[in-house]
Design an enzyme around this catalytic site. Sequence first.
Site, short mmCIF file in Angstrom:
data_model
loop_
_atom_site.label_atom_id
_atom_site.label_comp_id
_atom_site.label_asym_id
_atom_site.label_seq_id
_atom_site.Cartn_x
_atom_site.Cartn_y
_atom_site.Cartn_z
N SER A 47 -8.65 2.57 -0.20
CA SER A 47 -8.11 1.59 0.74
C SER A 47 -7.08 2.27 1.61
CB SER A 47 -7.46 0.43 -0.01
OG SER A 47 -6.75 -0.42 0.88
N TYR A 62 -1.64 -2.20 -6.67
CA TYR A 62 -2.86 -1.97 -5.90
C TYR A 62 -2.69 -0.74 -5.00
CZ TYR A 62 -6.65 -2.67 -2.57
OH TYR A 62 -7.75 -2.48 -1.77
N LYS A 66 -4.65 2.93 -5.35
CA LYS A 66 -5.49 3.48 -4.28
C LYS A 66 -4.99 4.87 -3.85
CE LYS A 66 -8.37 0.12 -4.21
NZ LYS A 66 -9.78 0.29 -4.55
#
Length: 181
Positions: A47, A62, A66
């Site tokens: 991402s 998160y 990533k």
Amino acid sequence: SEWSAWQDTLNTNVTAHFFFTAYVLPLLGKGRSSIKGYTPSVVNITSISGLMKGSSGGQFAYGSSKAAMIHLTRMMASTFSEAKIRVNTIAPGLFPSEMTAGPSNENNKSQLKEQGSNPAGRPGHDTDMAACILFLAGPGGVFLNGQIIHPDGGKWSVFSLGLWDLETRYGVEKGRYANVT
């Protein structure tokens, strides 16, 4: 964030990728001899959040997972190059998903109501991701290893320059690019 939520995020976004890739390495190794001039490929999906300095809307686990996956991709690319196996990653910008748009419909699709805040003026589509995957996995990507592809409508390149530079260095009038922030 709860400790267990961090662990779940890292297990899903990093640990599982590593062990799955390790599991299929023998199969990828066999693929080296199937097509002359072609090398097997691993394409990871990460991402743009793994490259940003911000917290991705408070999603520290998160974004960190990533970033870890992007680094793991580079480590794998370096290590597996001796076996002639390429490893690259796709770090998409804004695409419709349950994380960005809410629940998906009966066809497992999510819809974004907003226009993209990028030069393309739209969020990503399934076909944008498919094109990147086909490029990296196919003959067109044979010369790439350890690379990050950013399907984001051009947002990364615009914002890595910074609006300050546009306004102060190049005399672009203030507010002219307000619709891309």
